[in-house]
Design a protein around this motif. Structure first.
Motif, PDB file in Angstrom:
ATOM      1  N   THR A   1       0.759  -1.107  -0.132  1.00 37.50           N
ATOM      2  CA  THR A   1      -0.080  -0.109  -0.023  1.00 37.50           C
ATOM      3  C   THR A   1       0.916   1.244   0.090  1.00 37.50           C
ATOM      4  OG1 THR A   1       0.108   0.397   2.380  1.00 37.50           O
ATOM      5  CG2 THR A   1      -1.763  -1.466   1.565  1.00 37.50           C
ATOM      6  N   LYS A   2       0.334   2.488  -0.150  1.00 35.53           N
ATOM      7  CA  LYS A   2       1.178   3.750   0.026  1.00 35.53           C
ATOM      8  C   LYS A   2       0.608   4.613   0.942  1.00 35.53           C
ATOM      9  CE  LYS A   2       2.605   7.218  -3.369  1.00 35.53           C
ATOM     10  NZ  LYS A   2       2.450   8.151  -4.518  1.00 35.53           N
ATOM     11  N   VAL A   3       0.300   3.644   2.105  1.00 36.98           N
ATOM     12  CA  VAL A   3       0.115   4.230   3.228  1.00 36.98           C
ATOM     13  C   VAL A   3       1.406   4.812   3.985  1.00 36.98           C
ATOM     14  CG1 VAL A   3      -0.718   4.120   5.762  1.00 36.98           C
ATOM     15  CG2 VAL A   3      -2.068   2.934   3.830  1.00 36.98           C
ATOM     16  N   MET A   4       1.413   5.659   4.262  1.00 41.47           N
ATOM     17  CA  MET A   4       3.034   6.503   5.040  1.00 41.47           C
ATOM     18  C   MET A   4       3.141   6.014   6.521  1.00 41.47           C
ATOM     19  SD  MET A   4       5.643   8.201   5.208  1.00 41.47           S
ATOM     20  CE  MET A   4       5.881   9.505   3.867  1.00 41.47           C
ATOM     21  N   PRO A   5       4.110   5.509   6.741  1.00 44.53           N
ATOM     22  CA  PRO A   5       4.216   4.765   8.035  1.00 44.53           C
ATOM     23  C   PRO A   5       4.402   5.927   9.149  1.00 44.53           C
ATOM     24  CG  PRO A   5       5.763   3.842   6.412  1.00 44.53           C
ATOM     25  CD  PRO A   5       5.268   4.927   5.694  1.00 44.53           C
ATOM     26  N   THR A   6       4.099   5.583  10.393  1.00 43.05           N
ATOM     27  CA  THR A   6       4.535   6.545  11.575  1.00 43.05           C
ATOM     28  C   THR A   6       5.601   6.069  12.547  1.00 43.05           C
ATOM     29  OG1 THR A   6       3.007   5.848  13.156  1.00 43.05           O
ATOM     30  CG2 THR A   6       2.120   7.275  11.447  1.00 43.05           C
ATOM     31  N   GLY A   7       5.999   6.910  13.281  1.00 44.81           N
ATOM     32  CA  GLY A   7       7.153   6.198  14.236  1.00 44.81           C
ATOM     33  C   GLY A   7       6.455   6.157  15.643  1.00 44.81           C
ATOM     34  N   SER A   8       5.111   5.958  15.645  1.00 43.76           N
ATOM     35  CA  SER A   8       4.536   6.038  17.014  1.00 43.76           C
ATOM     36  C   SER A   8       3.314   4.925  17.219  1.00 43.76           C
ATOM     37  CB  SER A   8       4.090   7.448  17.113  1.00 43.76           C
ATOM     38  OG  SER A   8       2.786   7.527  16.076  1.00 43.76           O
ATOM     39  N   ASP A   9       3.216   4.016  16.164  1.00 49.59           N
ATOM     40  CA  ASP A   9       1.984   3.209  16.378  1.00 49.59           C
ATOM     41  C   ASP A   9       2.558   2.015  17.128  1.00 49.59           C
ATOM     42  OD1 ASP A   9       2.592   0.672  14.139  1.00 49.59           O
ATOM     43  OD2 ASP A   9       2.879   2.657  13.264  1.00 49.59           O
TER      44      ASP A   9
ATOM     45  N   GLU B   1      16.483   0.529  -8.067  1.00 46.50           N
ATOM     46  CA  GLU B   1      17.298  -0.363  -7.135  1.00 46.50           C
ATOM     47  C   GLU B   1      16.567  -1.812  -7.300  1.00 46.50           C
ATOM     48  OE1 GLU B   1      15.977   1.316  -3.267  1.00 46.50           O
ATOM     49  OE2 GLU B   1      17.368   2.884  -3.474  1.00 46.50           O
ATOM     50  N   GLU B   2      16.636  -2.246  -8.496  1.00 52.96           N
ATOM     51  CA  GLU B   2      16.052  -3.559  -8.849  1.00 52.96           C
ATOM     52  C   GLU B   2      14.739  -3.995  -8.463  1.00 52.96           C
ATOM     53  OE1 GLU B   2      17.808  -5.675 -11.189  1.00 52.96           O
ATOM     54  OE2 GLU B   2      19.242  -3.993 -11.494  1.00 52.96           O
ATOM     55  N   ASN B   3      14.041  -3.092  -8.147  1.00 52.41           N
ATOM     56  CA  ASN B   3      12.658  -3.283  -7.575  1.00 52.41           C
ATOM     57  C   ASN B   3      11.429  -3.399  -8.572  1.00 52.41           C
ATOM     58  OD1 ASN B   3      13.603  -2.735  -5.130  1.00 52.41           O
ATOM     59  ND2 ASN B   3      13.157  -0.835  -5.025  1.00 52.41           N
ATOM     60  N   LYS B   4      10.663  -4.189  -8.384  1.00 49.81           N
ATOM     61  CA  LYS B   4       9.338  -4.238  -9.088  1.00 49.81           C
ATOM     62  C   LYS B   4       8.113  -3.679  -8.312  1.00 49.81           C
ATOM     63  CE  LYS B   4       8.785  -9.160  -7.883  1.00 49.81           C
ATOM     64  NZ  LYS B   4       8.814 -10.541  -8.238  1.00 49.81           N
ATOM     65  N   LEU B   5       8.161  -3.517  -7.246  1.00 45.44           N
ATOM     66  CA  LEU B   5       7.050  -2.577  -6.545  1.00 45.44           C
ATOM     67  C   LEU B   5       7.924  -1.517  -5.801  1.00 45.44           C
ATOM     68  CD1 LEU B   5       5.091  -5.597  -4.834  1.00 45.44           C
ATOM     69  CD2 LEU B   5       4.621  -4.361  -7.023  1.00 45.44           C
ATOM     70  N   SER B   6       6.907  -0.685  -5.245  1.00 46.22           N
ATOM     71  CA  SER B   6       7.453   0.587  -4.571  1.00 46.22           C
ATOM     72  C   SER B   6       7.325   0.534  -3.340  1.00 46.22           C
ATOM     73  CB  SER B   6       6.518   1.858  -5.229  1.00 46.22           C
ATOM     74  OG  SER B   6       6.679   2.118  -6.470  1.00 46.22           O
ATOM     75  N   TYR B   7       8.077   1.466  -2.479  1.00 46.12           N
ATOM     76  CA  TYR B   7       8.087   1.358  -0.980  1.00 46.12           C
ATOM     77  C   TYR B   7       8.533   2.663  -0.705  1.00 46.12           C
ATOM     78  CZ  TYR B   7      12.755  -0.167  -1.771  1.00 46.12           C
ATOM     79  OH  TYR B   7      14.214  -0.141  -2.378  1.00 46.12           O
ATOM     80  N   TYR B   8       8.038   3.329   0.525  1.00 46.95           N
ATOM     81  CA  TYR B   8       8.757   4.613   1.018  1.00 46.95           C
ATOM     82  C   TYR B   8      10.384   3.912   1.855  1.00 46.95           C
ATOM     83  CZ  TYR B   8       4.501   6.928   0.984  1.00 46.95           C
ATOM     84  OH  TYR B   8       3.408   7.690   0.616  1.00 46.95           O
ATOM     85  N   ARG B   9      11.253   4.933   1.504  1.00 45.89           N
ATOM     86  CA  ARG B   9      12.516   4.557   1.956  1.00 45.89           C
ATOM     87  C   ARG B   9      12.938   5.817   2.922  1.00 45.89           C
ATOM     88  NH1 ARG B   9      16.904   4.779  -2.225  1.00 45.89           N
ATOM     89  NH2 ARG B   9      16.246   7.065  -2.042  1.00 45.89           N
ATOM     90  N   VAL B  10      13.433   5.838   4.189  1.00 46.53           N
ATOM     91  CA  VAL B  10      13.972   7.017   4.695  1.00 46.53           C
ATOM     92  C   VAL B  10      15.476   6.631   5.281  1.00 46.53           C
ATOM     93  CG1 VAL B  10      12.914   5.986   6.889  1.00 46.53           C
ATOM     94  CG2 VAL B  10      13.310   8.586   6.560  1.00 46.53           C
ATOM     95  N   TYR B  11      15.992   7.523   5.113  1.00 45.89           N
ATOM     96  CA  TYR B  11      17.558   7.774   6.041  1.00 45.89           C
ATOM     97  C   TYR B  11      17.477   8.480   7.091  1.00 45.89           C
ATOM     98  CZ  TYR B  11      19.415   5.570   1.491  1.00 45.89           C
ATOM     99  OH  TYR B  11      19.767   5.030   0.277  1.00 45.89           O
ATOM    100  N   GLY B  12      18.368   8.314   8.125  1.00 41.38           N
ATOM    101  CA  GLY B  12      18.462   9.122   9.121  1.00 41.38           C
ATOM    102  C   GLY B  12      17.995   8.936  10.472  1.00 41.38           C
ATOM    103  N   SER B  13      17.400   7.834  10.534  1.00 38.31           N
ATOM    104  CA  SER B  13      16.693   7.282  11.861  1.00 38.31           C
ATOM    105  C   SER B  13      17.715   7.007  13.001  1.00 38.31           C
ATOM    106  CB  SER B  13      15.731   6.151  11.498  1.00 38.31           C
ATOM    107  OG  SER B  13      14.727   6.404  10.685  1.00 38.31           O
ATOM    108  N   ARG B  14      17.464   7.384  14.215  1.00 37.15           N
ATOM    109  CA  ARG B  14      18.514   7.059  15.165  1.00 37.15           C
ATOM    110  C   ARG B  14      17.760   6.534  16.462  1.00 37.15           C
ATOM    111  NH1 ARG B  14      23.351   8.819  14.124  1.00 37.15           N
ATOM    112  NH2 ARG B  14      23.842   8.574  16.466  1.00 37.15           N
ATOM    113  N   LEU B  15      18.526   5.705  17.007  1.00 32.48           N
ATOM    114  CA  LEU B  15      17.880   5.099  18.057  1.00 32.48           C
ATOM    115  C   LEU B  15      18.811   5.586  19.559  1.00 32.48           C
ATOM    116  CD1 LEU B  15      17.658   1.172  19.081  1.00 32.48           C
ATOM    117  CD2 LEU B  15      18.919   2.593  20.520  1.00 32.48           C
ATOM    118  N   THR B  16      18.019   5.776  20.283  1.00 39.30           N
ATOM    119  CA  THR B  16      18.450   6.679  21.605  1.00 39.30           C
ATOM    120  C   THR B  16      18.327   5.852  22.687  1.00 39.30           C
ATOM    121  OG1 THR B  16      18.101   8.848  20.402  1.00 39.30           O
ATOM    122  CG2 THR B  16      18.544   8.804  22.950  1.00 39.30           C
TER     123      THR B  16
END
Length: 244
Positions: A86-94, A185-200
């Motif tokens: 799906t094209k639902v944008m993920p969250t970092g809180s669910d 990136e050799e994909n046949k489907l789409s996805y959201y990609r994000v750089y810069g996440s950090r674990l504290t």
């Protein structure tokens, strides 16, 4: 601290095909070396040629709630990778994201990659995404191989205080997320990609953190696809841009 073991030198590392969220291939630990290779904790930013400069350059801000699109979480017991993207944008809180982060942290504290698998991109989804003839082998030997090595490296970074270290959370810079189109990136489907996440986390009264090189989405949820930098020249575990 987990003792280092020697990296397998019986044969040269096999170059594998492009993985989700990267721009070129890298050396691949096979299943045996993933279990026995030494892991080196340290700043991995300079170890991966072709790595984007954005990840970890500044502390990531917590992701904000996504648009009004509802979550696409499957019914419990159903493998989400068997369902359509799906094209639902993920969250970092669910709740599913929080559970995944907690699983990753527990795997690091216990030096047990198996415990951290709920936060890794599902194999069944990877088989849907990648236009590779050997996507299953690439997933098991390279992606999972490096994930295991990086978990061991993160445990070494915590050191003797691992059991007393406390997770604070993972921040995801949602505004930096990109929708990756088929054919990239050799994909046949789409996805959201994000750089810069950090674990504290906190350890011995100090606040510390390290980067998660890239997360990608499946059905409105974030998953780790590269914990440490990708690509990298050697099959060793790397903690990406540790701070504190």
């Amino acid at each position: 601290m987990r003792a280092r073991t020697s990296v397998c030198a019986a044969a040269s590392a096999v170059l594998m095909l492009i993985a989700a969220g990267c721009g070129s291939s890298s050396s691949s630990p096979n299943s045996a070396s993933a279990a026995s290779s030494g892991a080196s904790a340290g700043d991995g930013g300079g170890n991966a040629s072709g790595s984007p400069s954005a990840p970890g350059a500044t502390p990531a801000q917590p992701s904000s709630a996504s648009s009004s699109s509802p979550s696409s979480s499957p019914t419990p017991g159903i493998d989400p990778g068997t369902l359509p993207q799906t094209k639902v944008m993920p969250t970092g809180s669910d709740p599913q994201f929080t559970a995944g982060v907690n699983a990753l942290w527990q795997g690091i504290v216990d030096d047990n990659p198996k415990e951290a698998m709920p936060f890794f991109f599902p194999k069944s989804a990877y088989l849907q995404v990648k236009a590779l003839s050997d996507a299953g082998s690439d997933y098991e030997n390279r992606l999972i191989g490096f994930y295991k090595l990086d978990i061991h490296a993160a445990h070494q970074l915590l050191g003797s205080g691992a059991k007393d270290a406390k997770l604070v959370g993972v921040s995801v810079p949602a505004k930096a997320a990109e929708w990756i189109l088929p054919g990239v990136e050799e994909n046949k489907l789409s996805y959201y990609r994000v750089y810069g996440s950090r674990l504290t986390y906190t350890e011995n009264g100090r606040t510390k953190s390290f980067g998660l090189f890239s997360l990608i989405s499946w059905r409105g949820e974030w998953y780790v696809v590269h914990f440490g930098p990708n690509p990298r020249p050697k099959p060793i575990g790397v903690v990406y841009q540790p701070r504190g």
